[in-house]
Design an enzyme around this catalytic site. Structure first.
Site, PDB file in Angstrom:
ATOM      1  N   ARG A 148     -40.866-103.611   0.159  1.00 32.15           N
ATOM      2  CA  ARG A 148     -40.050-103.025  -0.854  1.00 32.15           C
ATOM      3  C   ARG A 148     -38.698-103.656  -0.533  1.00 32.15           C
ATOM      4  NH1 ARG A 148     -43.779 -98.943   0.015  1.00 32.15           N
ATOM      5  NH2 ARG A 148     -45.619 -98.836  -1.513  1.00 32.15           N
ATOM      6  N   LYS A 172     -42.538 -95.188   0.751  1.00 32.90           N
ATOM      7  CA  LYS A 172     -42.519 -94.132  -0.401  1.00 32.90           C
ATOM      8  C   LYS A 172     -42.841 -92.910   0.013  1.00 32.90           C
ATOM      9  CE  LYS A 172     -43.096 -96.932  -4.732  1.00 32.90           C
ATOM     10  NZ  LYS A 172     -43.958 -97.112  -5.682  1.00 32.90           N
ATOM     11  N   HIS A 244     -39.158-108.054  -5.175  1.00 32.35           N
ATOM     12  CA  HIS A 244     -40.487-107.594  -5.314  1.00 32.35           C
ATOM     13  C   HIS A 244     -41.510-108.870  -5.385  1.00 32.35           C
ATOM     14  CE1 HIS A 244     -43.727-104.623  -5.724  1.00 32.35           C
ATOM     15  NE2 HIS A 244     -44.590-105.376  -6.439  1.00 32.35           N
ATOM     16  N   ARG A 247     -42.740-109.658  -1.915  1.00 32.09           N
ATOM     17  CA  ARG A 247     -43.848-108.783  -1.573  1.00 32.09           C
ATOM     18  C   ARG A 247     -44.940-109.207  -2.227  1.00 32.09           C
ATOM     19  NH1 ARG A 247     -44.912-103.486   0.120  1.00 32.09           N
ATOM     20  NH2 ARG A 247     -46.005-102.213  -1.512  1.00 32.09           N
ATOM     21  N   HIS A 270     -49.933 -99.268   0.520  1.00 26.94           N
ATOM     22  CA  HIS A 270     -50.395 -98.634  -0.673  1.00 26.94           C
ATOM     23  C   HIS A 270     -51.510 -97.459  -0.284  1.00 26.94           C
ATOM     24  CE1 HIS A 270     -49.808-102.807  -2.877  1.00 26.94           C
ATOM     25  NE2 HIS A 270     -48.901-101.786  -2.911  1.00 26.94           N
ATOM     26  N   TYR A 279     -52.079-105.928  -7.153  1.00 27.49           N
ATOM     27  CA  TYR A 279     -51.200-106.967  -6.535  1.00 27.49           C
ATOM     28  C   TYR A 279     -51.511-108.058  -6.191  1.00 27.49           C
ATOM     29  CZ  TYR A 279     -47.069-103.642  -6.251  1.00 27.49           C
ATOM     30  OH  TYR A 279     -46.130-102.629  -6.517  1.00 27.49           O
TER      31      TYR A 279
END
Length: 298
Positions: A148, A172, A244, A247, A270, A279
């Site tokens: 990211r 995250k 992104h 990615r 994830h 994705y």
């Protein structure tokens, strides 16, 4: 209970309890602030602990006239999170958005770059300028490790474990993961470190930050977006791309080369395999190859 006091408590909860980034906290805050503005403009004096579903419905009906279904859905999700927090803290017995459904939206997939387009973008970087080596190393890292943009700008020298073939990524919610890094990406990072970074006047507090601007400070997310947009214009690329996109391309190319979803999920960081499926958008050609290779009746 006043809105601003509750909102500050909620922000603290998001930071401490959920470990969200400042960017995510700002987004959640903005959702609640939109509701507060609506109440003020319409002279509605209901506090967060007594506000009714009917008032929330009025607000959403007004917002629906101003934003697209995707933005409306995101707003509803943000408000549900806020009122779930109030229920969790026993400030109110129920969530006024419990029966409010988000508008149905299709899954919007970002553009994917081909290997040739990625090569063309990177070759368009002007290596005669000091920032050229840095930009090449950054794009190689974005694509080579599937990061990211926030993970890229926060990458540290102490996160590089080249002898072991990994980098440590803070994702995250401050969740750490180790991502493999190939030799070519290591090569360009080392070139930048030795030829450019060592000559910068690095400011206090940024000694361990890998990618720096000309003033020796950490790059911003916006700067990465700008670099990529300018390169796209330079080569005449018509696709709407961002950090992104690299990615997403990383995950897509791994899948096309028969990597399994679980491995891709771990590398992308994830929590749910469902997110990974979105994705990499499993295409029919890939599924056909899987059947032909692994099914006993092939």
């Amino acid at each position: 209970m006043k809105w601003q006091i509750t909102l500050k408590d909620y922000q603290l909860y998001l930071k401490i309890e959920r470990g969200l980034s400042q960017n995510s906290i700002d987004n959640y805050t903005h959702d609640v602030e939109k509701l507060i503005t609506f109440l003020e403009e319409n002279n509605i004096s209901q506090s967060p602990v007594i506000i009714t579903s009917e008032v929330i419905q009025q607000f959403i009906y007004q917002i629906a006239k101003q934003v697209n279904p995707r933005s409306q859905s995101r707003l509803i999700s943000g408000l549900k999170s806020f009122f779930n927090y109030l229920v969790f803290e026993d400030y109110r017995p129920d969530n006024p958005l419990e029966l409010i459904e988000s508008p149905k939206i299709g899954r919007k997939l970002p553009d994917t770059l081909s290997e040739e387009e990625i090569d063309t973008l990177i070759k368009a970087i002007d290596l005669s300028k000091p920032e050229g080596e840095r930009n090449r190393a950054m794009l190689e890292t974005l694509y080579g490790c599937g990061l990211r943009v926030s993970e890229l700008v926060n990458l540290k020298l102490s996160d590089l474990f080249f002898d072991e073939g990994f980098i440590k990524v803070n994702g995250k919610g401050n969740k750490q993961r180790f991502v493999p890094i190939v030799a070519i990406t290591q090569k360009y990072i080392n070139l930048y470190r030795k030829e450019i970074r060592t000559h910068l006047n690095i400011q206090a507090g940024f000694e361990d930050t890998l990618f720096l601007n000309r003033r020796g400070k950490q790059l911003t997310r916006a700067m990465i977006f700008t670099i990529i947009k300018q390169l796209a214009i330079k080569i005449g690329l018509k696709k709407n791309i961002s950090p992104h996109t690299f990615r997403h391309s990383f995950a897509t190319h791994l899948l096309q080369n028969e990597a399994d979803l679980r491995s891709i999920q771990l590398m992308l960081g994830h929590e749910s395999i469902t997110t990974t499926e979105i994705y990499v958008h499993l295409d029919k050609s890939h599924l056909t190859k899987v059947i032909e290779k692994y099914h006993p009746r092939k």
